[in-house]
Motif scaffolding. Sequence first.
Motif, PDB file in Angstrom:
ATOM      1  N   PRO A   1       0.814  -1.232   0.000  1.00  0.00           N
ATOM      2  CA  PRO A   1       0.000   0.000   0.000  1.00  0.00           C
ATOM      3  C   PRO A   1       0.839   1.269   0.000  1.00  0.00           C
ATOM      4  N   LEU A   2       2.004   1.236   0.644  1.00  0.00           N
ATOM      5  CA  LEU A   2       2.852   2.427   0.697  1.00  0.00           C
ATOM      6  C   LEU A   2       3.371   2.807  -0.683  1.00  0.00           C
ATOM      7  N   ILE A   3       3.829   1.811  -1.454  1.00  0.00           N
ATOM      8  CA  ILE A   3       4.404   2.161  -2.758  1.00  0.00           C
ATOM      9  C   ILE A   3       3.316   2.467  -3.781  1.00  0.00           C
ATOM     10  N   ASP A   4       2.085   1.981  -3.565  1.00  0.00           N
ATOM     11  CA  ASP A   4       0.987   2.408  -4.432  1.00  0.00           C
ATOM     12  C   ASP A   4       0.594   3.853  -4.144  1.00  0.00           C
ATOM     13  N   ARG A   5       0.787   4.290  -2.909  1.00  0.00           N
ATOM     14  CA  ARG A   5       0.403   5.662  -2.542  1.00  0.00           C
ATOM     15  C   ARG A   5       1.530   6.661  -2.739  1.00  0.00           C
ATOM     16  N   PHE A   6       2.767   6.296  -2.351  1.00  0.00           N
ATOM     17  CA  PHE A   6       3.875   7.259  -2.343  1.00  0.00           C
ATOM     18  C   PHE A   6       4.878   7.035  -3.474  1.00  0.00           C
ATOM     19  N   GLY A   7       4.604   6.089  -4.353  1.00  0.00           N
ATOM     20  CA  GLY A   7       5.545   5.816  -5.421  1.00  0.00           C
ATOM     21  C   GLY A   7       6.546   4.744  -5.035  1.00  0.00           C
ATOM     22  N   ARG A   8       7.430   4.406  -5.967  1.00  0.00           N
ATOM     23  CA  ARG A   8       8.364   3.293  -5.760  1.00  0.00           C
ATOM     24  C   ARG A   8       9.666   3.719  -5.079  1.00  0.00           C
ATOM     25  N   THR A   9      10.198   4.888  -5.428  1.00  0.00           N
ATOM     26  CA  THR A   9      11.577   5.191  -5.054  1.00  0.00           C
ATOM     27  C   THR A   9      11.754   5.619  -3.603  1.00  0.00           C
TER      28      THR A   9
ATOM     29  N   ALA B   1      -2.488  -4.313 -12.899  1.00  0.00           N
ATOM     30  CA  ALA B   1      -1.542  -3.205 -13.058  1.00  0.00           C
ATOM     31  C   ALA B   1      -1.886  -2.020 -12.163  1.00  0.00           C
ATOM     32  N   SER B   2      -3.168  -1.750 -11.958  1.00  0.00           N
ATOM     33  CA  SER B   2      -3.567  -0.584 -11.171  1.00  0.00           C
ATOM     34  C   SER B   2      -3.268  -0.752  -9.684  1.00  0.00           C
ATOM     35  N   ARG B   3      -3.071  -1.978  -9.243  1.00  0.00           N
ATOM     36  CA  ARG B   3      -2.727  -2.232  -7.838  1.00  0.00           C
ATOM     37  C   ARG B   3      -1.468  -3.101  -7.775  1.00  0.00           C
ATOM     38  N   ALA B   4      -0.492  -2.793  -8.647  1.00  0.00           N
ATOM     39  CA  ALA B   4       0.703  -3.631  -8.751  1.00  0.00           C
ATOM     40  C   ALA B   4       1.469  -3.698  -7.441  1.00  0.00           C
ATOM     41  N   GLY B   5       1.518  -2.580  -6.703  1.00  0.00           N
ATOM     42  CA  GLY B   5       2.228  -2.598  -5.426  1.00  0.00           C
ATOM     43  C   GLY B   5       1.586  -3.540  -4.433  1.00  0.00           C
ATOM     44  N   LEU B   6       0.263  -3.441  -4.276  1.00  0.00           N
ATOM     45  CA  LEU B   6      -0.438  -4.321  -3.350  1.00  0.00           C
ATOM     46  C   LEU B   6      -0.358  -5.773  -3.809  1.00  0.00           C
ATOM     47  N   ALA B   7      -0.513  -6.010  -5.120  1.00  0.00           N
ATOM     48  CA  ALA B   7      -0.441  -7.383  -5.628  1.00  0.00           C
ATOM     49  C   ALA B   7       0.941  -7.979  -5.389  1.00  0.00           C
ATOM     50  N   SER B   8       1.989  -7.184  -5.633  1.00  0.00           N
ATOM     51  CA  SER B   8       3.352  -7.657  -5.372  1.00  0.00           C
ATOM     52  C   SER B   8       3.560  -7.931  -3.889  1.00  0.00           C
ATOM     53  N   ALA B   9       2.989  -7.071  -3.048  1.00  0.00           N
ATOM     54  CA  ALA B   9       3.141  -7.242  -1.601  1.00  0.00           C
ATOM     55  C   ALA B   9       2.433  -8.498  -1.105  1.00  0.00           C
ATOM     56  N   VAL B  10       1.197  -8.707  -1.552  1.00  0.00           N
ATOM     57  CA  VAL B  10       0.452  -9.889  -1.116  1.00  0.00           C
ATOM     58  C   VAL B  10       1.133 -11.152  -1.635  1.00  0.00           C
ATOM     59  N   LEU B  11       1.610 -11.101  -2.874  1.00  0.00           N
ATOM     60  CA  LEU B  11       2.344 -12.242  -3.424  1.00  0.00           C
ATOM     61  C   LEU B  11       3.555 -12.564  -2.552  1.00  0.00           C
ATOM     62  N   GLY B  12       4.340 -11.541  -2.214  1.00  0.00           N
ATOM     63  CA  GLY B  12       5.518 -11.766  -1.388  1.00  0.00           C
ATOM     64  C   GLY B  12       5.182 -12.175   0.031  1.00  0.00           C
ATOM     65  N   ALA B  13       4.130 -11.564   0.589  1.00  0.00           N
ATOM     66  CA  ALA B  13       3.738 -11.921   1.955  1.00  0.00           C
ATOM     67  C   ALA B  13       3.298 -13.371   2.028  1.00  0.00           C
ATOM     68  N   LEU B  14       2.535 -13.824   1.035  1.00  0.00           N
ATOM     69  CA  LEU B  14       2.140 -15.235   0.985  1.00  0.00           C
ATOM     70  C   LEU B  14       3.371 -16.126   0.905  1.00  0.00           C
ATOM     71  N   GLN B  15       4.313 -15.738   0.038  1.00  0.00           N
ATOM     72  CA  GLN B  15       5.513 -16.552  -0.130  1.00  0.00           C
ATOM     73  C   GLN B  15       6.268 -16.732   1.171  1.00  0.00           C
ATOM     74  N   TYR B  16       6.511 -15.618   1.860  1.00  0.00           N
ATOM     75  CA  TYR B  16       7.384 -15.710   3.020  1.00  0.00           C
ATOM     76  C   TYR B  16       6.649 -16.105   4.297  1.00  0.00           C
ATOM     77  N   ALA B  17       5.331 -15.886   4.345  1.00  0.00           N
ATOM     78  CA  ALA B  17       4.569 -16.425   5.477  1.00  0.00           C
ATOM     79  C   ALA B  17       4.560 -17.946   5.414  1.00  0.00           C
ATOM     80  N   ILE B  18       4.311 -18.482   4.231  1.00  0.00           N
ATOM     81  CA  ILE B  18       4.321 -19.940   4.078  1.00  0.00           C
ATOM     82  C   ILE B  18       5.744 -20.466   4.209  1.00  0.00           C
TER      83      ILE B  18
END
Length: 406
Positions: free
Chosen positions: A70-78, A336-353
């Motif tokens: 959510p942070l990078i979707d709101r404040f950008g990537r860099t 694409a419109s929620r790429a930051g959140l999608a990337s975050a949930v993907l990663g969170a699932l990966q590392y939680a499991i």
Amino acid sequence: MTAPTRKPSGTLALELLLGALTAFAPLSIDMYLPALPSIGTEFQSTPAAVQLTLASFFAGLAIGQFTTGPLIDRFGRTRPLRVGIALYVLGSLGCAIAPGTAVLVAMRFVQALGGAVAIVVSRAVVRDLWSGVEAARTMSRLVLVMGVAPILAPLFGGFVLRLLGWRAIFAALAIVGTLALAAVVKVLPETAPPRSGPRTMASEMAALLGAADFLGPALACAFIQAGMFAYISGASFVFITLHGVSPQHFGWFFGTNALGLVSLSQLNRRLLVTHPPQRILRWALVLSVVAASCVLLVAWSGAFGLWGMAAALFFFVSTLGLVMPNATALALEKHASRAGLASAVLGALQYAIAASASWAVSALYNGTATPMGAVLATVAALAWVAHFLASRSRALPSPEPEREAA
């Protein structure tokens, strides 16, 4: 396939940087794996207690990625990325001066929180700039860069361990983080798309988790990556303690497996010329199940000793080079419109499991390789089931068109 909208100049340098950012996790894990027995000896801790430094790192990656999206979707990537890398450097320095196991576990968590930002941003930037088959091909190139870490990191870690001790490994990681921060400032542009009106976190999350085209490949990627980290959790014990491989030579076994992963990721780029990523992923998951079953069989029976186990693990780890690029690209494709959140949930699932798989290897410890083999076989089967069920869900006809046709 849609064309990239903001593809910057200097694409090669950008891809190398994104691959390096994606490599933060394997680099932070693989460099210190040869040092696990030494850490246990210095702190007078059991192997299970020392393995908690891995579990805490996985937990930090899961939490860090989930909050980063959510942070990078709101404040950008860099801007979030620069803060995250700075936190990674501080966590690495904290690990280097840790006085005991408990502090080391805590500092590994902090280190992972910062590293998680790098991982989420790298995937989001890929989705910002590419889509479809080109996104899967780009992910394969990132795996090539990322794969250098598991090949070289254990060797370098073993060298540093022998020369300067295990604390110097974390000092070296702090230096790597500092160099990455300088590269981000120089190379990485802002790629985040403009926000299109107010959107709540709850509505975005509901839409994401309700989409079979995201959840299926995301869970498949998460479970198969959990297998990778179950292997990482048990590898030093299996090779060094169980089979008597020296810490210095352990890096060669670990690096050979990483080379298999890199090789198949580059084969994936060629396969994508004639085969869609959905088909490649389907068959790659079947191969992963077969390979994990071989690891379990060898671990349970002891067949062929060290070389039987090494061959089975090489087979399993190599299949990840086909699974991860395609599953990641497919999970992000429609979002694409929620790429930051999608990337975050993907990663969170990966590392939680992954944290659960790492904990399971530790909890089932019985002095053999069987716990690692059992966890590998379980998560590989779950990855196949998740993808199969999601594919069936997408294939079912929608009731609305049927009523309209009537």
